[in-house]
Design an enzyme around this catalytic site. Structure first.
Site, mmCIF file in Angstrom:
data_model
loop_
_atom_site.group_PDB
_atom_site.id
_atom_site.type_symbol
_atom_site.label_atom_id
_atom_site.label_comp_id
_atom_site.label_asym_id
_atom_site.label_seq_id
_atom_site.Cartn_x
_atom_site.Cartn_y
_atom_site.Cartn_z
ATOM 1 N N PHE A 228 7.783 21.987 10.700
ATOM 2 C CA PHE A 228 8.545 22.783 9.727
ATOM 3 C C PHE A 228 8.195 22.407 8.299
ATOM 4 C CE2 PHE A 228 11.597 21.940 13.369
ATOM 5 C CZ PHE A 228 11.169 23.026 14.106
ATOM 6 N N GLY A 454 4.368 21.713 18.928
ATOM 7 C CA GLY A 454 5.379 22.247 19.832
ATOM 8 C C GLY A 454 5.255 23.751 19.981
ATOM 9 N N ALA A 497 -2.842 29.123 14.730
ATOM 10 C CA ALA A 497 -3.267 29.799 15.962
ATOM 11 C C ALA A 497 -4.460 30.709 15.704
ATOM 12 C CB ALA A 497 -2.108 30.596 16.547
ATOM 13 N N LEU A 592 -1.507 36.473 21.059
ATOM 14 C CA LEU A 592 -2.295 35.690 22.015
ATOM 15 C C LEU A 592 -1.498 35.384 23.272
ATOM 16 C CD1 LEU A 592 -3.684 33.269 19.320
ATOM 17 C CD2 LEU A 592 -5.120 34.743 20.745
ATOM 18 N N ASN A 593 -0.223 35.058 23.086
ATOM 19 C CA ASN A 593 0.637 34.667 24.209
ATOM 20 C C ASN A 593 2.074 35.070 23.856
ATOM 21 O OD1 ASN A 593 2.478 33.197 25.831
ATOM 22 N ND2 ASN A 593 0.978 31.584 26.210
ATOM 23 N N PRO A 594 2.554 36.160 24.455
ATOM 24 C CA PRO A 594 3.868 36.672 24.047
ATOM 25 C C PRO A 594 5.014 35.705 24.327
ATOM 26 C CG PRO A 594 2.950 37.962 25.878
ATOM 27 C CD PRO A 594 1.868 37.028 25.425
ATOM 28 N N THR A 596 4.905 32.136 24.066
ATOM 29 C CA THR A 596 4.990 31.148 22.985
ATOM 30 C C THR A 596 5.251 31.852 21.648
ATOM 31 O OG1 THR A 596 2.578 31.185 22.800
ATOM 32 C CG2 THR A 596 3.536 29.426 24.119
ATOM 33 N N GLY A 664 -1.156 35.129 11.834
ATOM 34 C CA GLY A 664 -0.175 34.063 12.041
ATOM 35 C C GLY A 664 1.226 34.617 12.222
ATOM 36 N N GLU A 667 5.946 31.624 10.728
ATOM 37 C CA GLU A 667 7.069 31.677 9.809
ATOM 38 C C GLU A 667 7.571 33.104 9.567
ATOM 39 O OE1 GLU A 667 5.945 27.906 7.027
ATOM 40 O OE2 GLU A 667 4.418 29.345 7.537
HETATM 41 MO MO1 MOS Z 1 4.931 25.240 7.263
HETATM 42 S S1 MOS Z 1 6.500 24.898 5.927
HETATM 43 O O1 MOS Z 1 3.624 25.577 6.307
HETATM 44 O O2 MOS Z 1 4.891 23.897 8.278
#
Ligand code: MOS
Length: 706
Positions: A228, A454, A497, A592-594, A596, A664, A667
Site C-alpha cells: 500500500f 499479496g 502486473a 490476466l486473472n479475474p 486476483t 494496471g 489502485e
Molecule cells: Mo502504491 S501507494 O504505488 O504501493
C-alpha cells in the site's frame, strides 16, 4: 491460461505458514534484535542523551545515538529523488519530526533490546513546531499548474456553479506485515531480507546511505504481506539493521512496532482543496478548477497529485488545476494507497455531484454529457477511454433508476441514498526485465526482482509462461523479489502486473523463436526439443522500455476507468452511516486473472470506504504526534462494515498500452469509491460533508429533528 481465474499458486504455503516473510527468514542463522527509540518531541533538539544504563544491560551488544553512530552519507535537500536519496540516521542533535529515531539498541533478544531502550535518558529542548495545515489562498506558491482558457469569466456567466472547499486528512498504508528486515553482512556483502515493494529502486538509496557499491548488496523479499505504498521508500529499520550487522558481523533483525509504523513510515499528506465548477443549464461544463494544498516536510517534498485527478475526466473549455505545498515539521509524506486519486477523486467527484444537484441533472447523465477523449495535461488523446461504458453498465446493474430524490427514502430508522462517482487512474510503463529459462529436466524458471505483495504476481507470471510456451503451470517455477535477478519494476503505482507480464511474454516468445529455428514451428513437447538441441537448457531475457522510449506513450495517454456505486443508510437519530451495497464497474485493459484482479479491485473499493467514513490520522497540534497512531484508534473498515460488494471487469484490450492489452488495476478500485459513498450520504440525508471522513459527529448537528 491468460484470463482464467486461477487461485494463487502461493496460497497453500501462505495459509499453512510455510511462506517465510522477511523477519522470519532462517537462512542467516541466529540473529540479534534491534530496537529503535523514537523522539518524544516533534521539533527541537536533544539537550542530553545518556545511554550508559542501556549499555550496561547484559546481552546488549551496541547502543547508538547521534554521538557514536557510524558514518553515513549526508542527508540531501528537499529536491532529491524519493528513491535515490541517502537517508542517514542519527545525523545530529536536531529533531525534525515526532518519533524520529534518537537511539538504536542491538541485543541478544527482543526483550533485552526493548528493556535497554527504555533505560536511555533523553532530555529535549523542544521548540515551537508547525503542525497545522492552513487553507490555501491566492498568494500560495502554486506548482504543477495546468491552465487552459480562463475559468473566472466562465464561473461568472454560469447557469450553475460550485465553489467549495474540501479537506482530507492524513492516511496511512498500514499493511498486516509490519516494516521489518534481517540484515546479514558477511565477506563484504550485505544480504537484506526486507519487506519492500520495489527492490532495485530501494537498493540505490540504501547503497548511497551506507556508502556501499550497489553490487555489495542483495535484497530478498520473497514474500511481502501487503504494501500500500508503505514499503516503497527506504526506512530506518533497513538502514539501522544494515549498519549494525556491518558493525557486529552478525545478522541483525528489526521490526517496527505498529506505533512506529505511524511515526517512521510516511503518511498520505493531508489536503485542502478548492474546487470550482461551472456549467450551462443543460449541464455542459464551462469551467473546471481544482486548487489543492498539501503538507510537505523540510526534508522532502513528495507531491501527491490531488489537484490533477479531474483534469482529463471531463471535457471543459476552461481549466485550471494547481497544487501548493505547506511545509510542516513532520515526517515527509510518502505514497499511500492510490496516491492522488483516492483523496483527489473523492473530493472532485463530490463537487461534480454538487453541480448535478444544483442543475437538477442526474449525476450519471451529467458525467456522460461531459465525456471526453482528450488529456489536457499531456495534450494527447486518451486511449481505452471507457468511462461512459462503466457508468452505463453500472447504472443498469445497480438499478440506478430507483435512486431516490434527495432525503426522501426511509427504511425504518435508516435514511437511504444512492451515490455514484467516476474513477480514472494513470497506467504507467517503466523499464523492466525478466529472464525465462527452459531446463531440459522439464521445468521453466522465471527470474525477476519484481515482488508479489499479496496481489498474485507469482500466479499471473506462471499463467503467461504456461500459455505462451504451451506447458502446464505446474512446471513453471517463478523466482521473484531477489535483487540479483533481472530488474523488474516492482509493485507500486499499479504498474507491476502489466509491465512484468509483458517482459515475461517477450522472453518466452524469444525462446519459441530459438526453438523454432532448430526444430521448426511444429513439435509435440518443447522440453523434448530443448533436450535434443540445447542440452544445457535455453534462456532469454524479455524487456519493456520506459514510457519515454515508447511511441504509444508519446501519442496517447493511458488510463484505466471505472464507475463506483454505493447505497448507504444513515441512522436518523445517531448519524451512523452504514453501507448497504457497493458496486464497481471497471475498464482496465485485458484482465490476466479475474480472481486476483477482483480481489485487488474490491480491496481498493474498501480503501475508498475507509477514506469516506473512517480513516483519519489526527495530529496533536501542540506536539506534532499522531494522537491515534495505532490500529485500535486509526479506524479502518472491517468485514462488518462491508456488506454486498461486487467488482465487474468489462471485456477490454488497450492496444496502446502494450501488445498484451494489459493495464494496471491495483489502485483503480479506490478511485471514485469514496466519492460514491459521500454522494450516497448526501442523497440519503441532504447533508453535504466536505471535511472527510464523514463521521457521525459531523452529520449529527444537521440531522432532521424528530
Ligand atoms: Mo502504491 S501507494 O504505488 O504501493
Amino acid at each position: 491460461m491468460i484470463g482464467q481465474g486461477i487461485s494463487r499458486t502461493d496460497g497453500p504455503i501462505k495459509v499453512t505458514g510455510r511462506a517465510k516473510y522477511s523477519y522470519e527468514r532462517t537462512e542467516p542463522g541466529t540473529a540479534l534484535y534491534g530496537q529503535i527509540l523514537g523522539a518524544g518531541i516533534g521539533f527541537g533538539r536533544i539537550a542530553r542523551i545518556d545511554a550508559a544504563a542501556a549499555e550496561r544491560v547484559a546481552g546488549v551488544r551496541l547502543v547508538w545515538t547521534y554521538h557514536n553512530a557510524p558514518e553515513q552519507a549526508p542527508p540531501e535537500g528537499p529536491e532529491g529523488d524519493m528513491m535515490d536519496r541517502a537517508r542517514p540516521e542519527f545525523v545530529s542533535d536536531r529533531i525534525d519530526y515526532y518519533g524520529m529515531p534518537v537511539a538504536f539498541v542491538v541485543a541478544e533478544s527482543l526483550e533485552i533490546a526493548r528493556h535497554a531502550a527504555g533505560l536511555i535518558e533523553v532530555e529535549y529542548a523542544a521548540e515551537p513546531g508547525r503542525y497545522a495545515l492552513s487553507a490555501p489562498d491566492e498568494t500560495a506558491d502554486w506548482k504543477s499548474e495546468t491552465r487552459i482558457g480562463d475559468i473566472d469569466p466562465a464561473l461568472d456567466d454560469a447557469a450553475a456553479m460550485v465553489d467549495e472547499t474540501y479537506s482530507t486528512p492524513y492516511h496511512f498504508g498500514q499493511p498486516m506485515e509490519p516494516n521489518a528486515c534481517i540484515a546479514d553482512w558477511r565477506d563484504g556483502h550485505l544480504t537484506l531480507f526486507l519487506a519492500t515493494q520495489m527492490l532495485n529502486q530501494l537498493l540505490v538509496g540504501l547503497a548511497a546511505t551506507l556508502k556501499l557499491e550497489r553490487n555489495q548488496i542483495t535484497i530478498d523479499s520473497a514474500f511481502v504481506g501487503g504494501g500500500f505504498g508503505s514499503k516503497i521508500v527506504l526506512h530506518a529499520e533497513a538502514v539501522l539493521a544494515s549498519l549494525a550487522t556491518m558493525a557486529l558481523h552478525q545478522p541483525v533483525k528489526v521490526a517496527l512496532t505498529r506505533r512506529q509504523i505511524f511515526t517512521l513510515v510516511g503518511h498520505r499528506p493531508a489536503s485542502i482543496s478548492r474546487v470550482r465548477l461551472a456549467a450551462s443549464a443543460d449541464g455542459t461544463l464551462s469551467a473546471v478548477g481544482h486548487d489543492a494544498l498539501i503538507q510537505t516536510a523540510p526534508s522532502e517534498a513528495w507531491d501527491e497529485a490531488i489537484s490533477t485527478v479531474g483534469r482529463a475526466l471531463y471535457a471543459t473549455p476552461n481549466l485550471l488545476t494547481r497544487q501548493a505545498h505547506q511545509m510542516l515539521d513532520m515526517k515527509a509524506a510518502e505514497p499511500v494507497r492510490g496516491p492522488g486519486e483516492l483523496a483527489g477523486l473523492m473530493v472532485f467527484e463530490s463537487a461534480i455531484d454538487e453541480l448535478a444537484d444544483k442543475l437538477g441533472v442526474d449525476p450519471i447523465e451529467l458525467r456522460i454529457r461531459n465525456d471526453t477523449d482528450y488529456d489536457p495535461g499531456k495534450n494527447s488523446p486518451l486511449s481505452g477511454r471507457r468511462l461512459v461504458d462503466c457508468l452505463r453498465d453500472g447504472a443498469e446493474r445497480f438499478g440506478w433508476s430507483e435512486r431516490p430524490r434527495t432525503a426522501t427514502r426511509r427504511d425504518g430508522r435508516w435514511m437511504v441514498g444512492y451515490g455514484v462517482a467516476s474513477s480514472m487512474r494513470g497506467h504507467f510503463q517503466t523499464s523492466a526485465e525478466a529472464l525465462v529459462r527452459i531446463d531440459p529436466d522439464g521445468t521453466v524458471v522465471v527470474r525477476s526482482d519484481m515482488t508479489d505483495i499479496g496481489t498474485g504476481t507469482y500466479t499471473i507470471v506462471a499463467q503467461v509462461v504456461a500459455e505462451v510456451l504451451g506447458v502446464p503451470m505446474s512446471v513453471v517455477r517463478v523466482e521473484l523479489a531477489n535483487s540479483d535477478h533481472p530488474k523488474g519494476n516492482g509493485a507500486g503505482g499499479s504498474w507491476g502486473a502489466a509491465n512484468t507480464t509483458v517482459s515475461v511474454d517477450r522472453a518466452c516468445k524469444t525462446l519459441l523463436e530459438q526453438v523454432a529455428a532448430v526444430s521448426g514451428r511444429v513439435y509435440n513437447d518443447i522440453f523434448a526439443e530443448v533436450r535434443r538441441h540445447f542440452p544445457e537448457g535455453i534462456e532469454a531475457t524479455g524487456r519493456i522500455v520506459p514510457a519515454s522510449d515508447d511511441p504509444n506513450y508519446q501519442t496517447h495517454s493511458q488510463y484505466t476507468y471505472g464507475a463506483s456505486f454505493a447505497e448507504v443508510g444513515v441512522d436518523i437519530d445517531t448519524g451512523e452511516v452504514r453501507l448497504r451495497r457497493m458496486l464497481g464497474v471497471f475498464a482496465a485493459g485485458r484482465i490476466l486473472n479475474p480472481k486476483t484482479a477482483r480481489s485487488q479491485l474490491i480491496g481498493g473499493m474498501i480503501w475508498g470506504v475507509g477514506a469516506a467514513l473512517h480513516e483519519n490520522a489526527a495530529v496533536d497540534p501542540r506536539h506534532g504526534s499522531w494522537v491515534n497512531g495505532d490500529l485500535a484508534e486509526y479506524l479502518i473498515p472491517t468485514h462488518a462494515d462491508i456488506p454486498a460488494i461486487d467488482a465487474i471487469m468489462l471485456d477490454d484490450f488497450d492496444d496502446k498500452a502494450n501488445h498484451l492489452g494489459v493495464k494496471g488495476i491495483g489502485e483503480l478500485g479506490a478511485g471514485g469509491t469514496g466519492g460514491s459513498v459521500a454522494n450516497a450520504v448526501y442523497n440519503a440525508t441532504g447533508i453535504r460533508i466536505r471535511d472527510f471522513p464523514i463521521t457521525l459527529s459531523k452529520l449529527l448537528p444537521h440531522l432532521p429533528r424528530r
